[in-house]
Design a protein around this motif. Structure first.
Motif, mmCIF file in Angstrom:
data_model
loop_
_atom_site.group_PDB
_atom_site.id
_atom_site.type_symbol
_atom_site.label_atom_id
_atom_site.label_comp_id
_atom_site.label_asym_id
_atom_site.label_seq_id
_atom_site.Cartn_x
_atom_site.Cartn_y
_atom_site.Cartn_z
ATOM 1 N N GLU A 127 -5.326 10.382 6.744
ATOM 2 C CA GLU A 127 -4.454 9.424 6.057
ATOM 3 C C GLU A 127 -5.211 8.727 4.936
ATOM 4 O OE1 GLU A 127 -2.263 6.582 8.283
ATOM 5 O OE2 GLU A 127 -1.596 8.024 9.804
ATOM 6 N N LYS A 152 0.807 5.159 1.145
ATOM 7 C CA LYS A 152 0.014 5.952 2.076
ATOM 8 C C LYS A 152 0.478 7.405 2.060
ATOM 9 C CE LYS A 152 2.961 4.352 5.916
ATOM 10 N NZ LYS A 152 2.981 3.553 7.176
ATOM 11 N N HIS A 184 -4.738 5.448 2.107
ATOM 12 C CA HIS A 184 -3.985 4.237 1.775
ATOM 13 C C HIS A 184 -4.527 3.678 0.463
ATOM 14 C CE1 HIS A 184 -2.042 3.494 5.841
ATOM 15 N NE2 HIS A 184 -2.892 4.486 6.095
ATOM 16 N N ASN A 187 0.844 -1.191 0.000
ATOM 17 C CA ASN A 187 0.000 0.000 0.000
ATOM 18 C C ASN A 187 0.877 1.238 0.000
ATOM 19 O OD1 ASN A 187 -2.254 -1.694 0.412
ATOM 20 N ND2 ASN A 187 -2.075 -1.494 2.637
#
Length: 446
Positions: free
Chosen positions: A130, A123, A132, A121
């Motif tokens: 946040e 991010k 992702h 992932n």
């Protein structure tokens, strides 16, 4: 190359230029986890075949790398994961070929020697938000729970955003496109129990509001394209009686309806092999109320769940998907947000009223930290017959569990779990005794 994979590749190239930035490396974490599992499933009324008497042992290894974030107004990072399962025992005659609930993939008439997959992932963090994007997502939300009840965890491919810009409120939204089953090396689209055609769009949005330190309110909306739409409302309140006692209330309500092609061939919901007012379609309301009284090391839980009469409870489940050659994908195994997601049974057919209770004890109160034990009983009644007529059906289950984690010394963190479930009923589900013995250990080297 799908969109998530492309995004990961581009972001890795960008971050490679910033990897030396403080935070990206300094805040990185890496670990390797080992899970050894013995699984024994005995269908008490079935013939003595592998499909009805499964006994297998396997070793699972999971490598996780979680970077920190680069410096700047927007920080970037990457999370990577590699998984491998190794079959130790339980070949022909003990492995159920084609069983979507198997915890190990098949190779002909036996279990595969090993299987593996890897994903990552990208991010990004801005302020208290946040994002992702990638193929190693494992949500734990009321409308979607990544299954981790066998050897290796289920993961998803897509994008998620979590924001805490408002004090005491956490917003979650996302779009998922593929799922990787707990016993599969490949990724598939998504579906519900009984659906043989996949959907590549599961969207959700919701919020957790911490009204006070003791009260949590939740609302989530989810949509699996061409299968269902779902609204969830939740309330969790903990009343602290004194320093040694508390009373917890947990209320949940789901409202699910049909979407798009649901009901058409390939997009039919089997309503958990139960009754449906409109066969093949999603039409369900389910509520539950659970109360837990804690006194020292003891916890007494009592609750009730009601599934409405029109159809069964619905959630993501890829177990019925078939490939281009008409074979099962092997992507079965799913979890859902309910206490009735028990060791063996689910208790989520149309009309079902389930009363459940559990007693658990934390032996830390007796000077043995790390040792916990519990016993639970569930009884579901008023299950509507598949044809909607005749006597209502019932089912029951007793679950026992013991967990121990070593607290000190060289093997600190080494955990052992023993679970045993006994399911009985007069539904289409066979009576079953199931035992799981699990050894877990995680070593962190960053």
């Amino acid at each position: 190359m799908n969109k998530s994979t492309l995004a990961v590749a581009v972001a890795v190239g960008v971050m490679a230029q910033q990897a030396g930035a403080a935070g990206f490396i300094d805040d990185s974490k890496a670990s390797i986890s080992s899970r050894t599992m013995y699984y024994d499933s005995d269908k008490r009324e079935g013939p003595g075949t592998a499909a009805n008497r499964q006994r297998e042992t396997a070793e699972g290894l999971k490598l996780d790398y979680l970077s920190g974030f680069t410096q700047g107004t927007v920080g970037f990072g990457i999370d990577a994961q590699a998984l491998v399962g190794i079959h130790l025992d339980g070949g022909k005659g003990h492995h159920p070929v084609g069983n979507s609930n198997s915890f190990f993939p098949s190779d002909g008439n036996e279990a595969a020697d090993e299987w593996s997959r890897a994903a990552a992932n990208v991010k990004a963090r801005f302020s208290k938000t946040e994002a992702h994007i990638g193929g190693a997502l494992a949500p734990t939300l009321p409308i979607l729970i990544s299954n981790d009840s066998r050897l290796l965890p289920q993961t998803f491919d897509g994008g998620t955003i979590t924001s805490k810009e408002i004090d005491n409120v956490t917003f979650n939204l996302g779009q998922l496109e593929h799922a990787a089953g707990r016993a599969s090396s490949n990724r598939t689209g998504m579906a519900v129990n009984g659906g043989t055609q996949d959907s590549n769009q599961f969207r959700y949005a919701g919020a957790d509001w911490k009204v006070t330190k003791d009260l949590l309110l939740q609302y989530y909306f989810a949509n699996l394209e061409d299968y269902y739409k779902q609204n969830f409302f939740g309330l969790v309140h903990v009343y602290p009686i004194d320093s040694n006692q508390s009373f917890k209330t947990d209320l949940r309500y789901f409202d699910s309806t049909s979407d798009g092609k649901n009901g058409d061939p390939g997009f039919r919901f089997n309503n958990n092999n139960g009754f449906a007012k409109t066969p093949g379609e999603v039409d369900n309301k389910t509520w539950s109320a659970t109360f837990t009284y804690t006194l020292g090391g003891s916890a007494f839980l009592l609750g009730h769940q009601r599934v409405n009469d029109d159809g069964g409870f619905v959630f993501l489940n890829q177990g019925s998907l078939i490939d281009s050659k008409g074979r099962q994908e092997g992507a079965g195994g799913a979890s859902f947000y309910s206490f009735t997601d028990a060791t063996v049974g689910s208790f989520i057919r149309a009309g079902e009223n389930t009363t459940y209770g559990q007693y658990s004890y934390d032996f830390a109160s007796l000077g043995v930290p790390g040792l916990k034990a519990s016993a639970a009983y569930l009884y579901g009644r008023d299950i509507k017959a598949t044809n909607g007529v005749g006597d209502d059906l019932n089912e029951r289950e007793t679950d026992l569990r013991v967990d121990y984690v070593i607290q000190t010394g060289l093997l600190k963190g080494f955990g052992t779990t023993l679970r045993h479930g006994m399911y009985r009923g007069n539904t289409s589900t066979l009576d079953e005794d199931q035992t799981r013995l699990i050894f877990n250990y995680t070593y962190s080297f960053m």
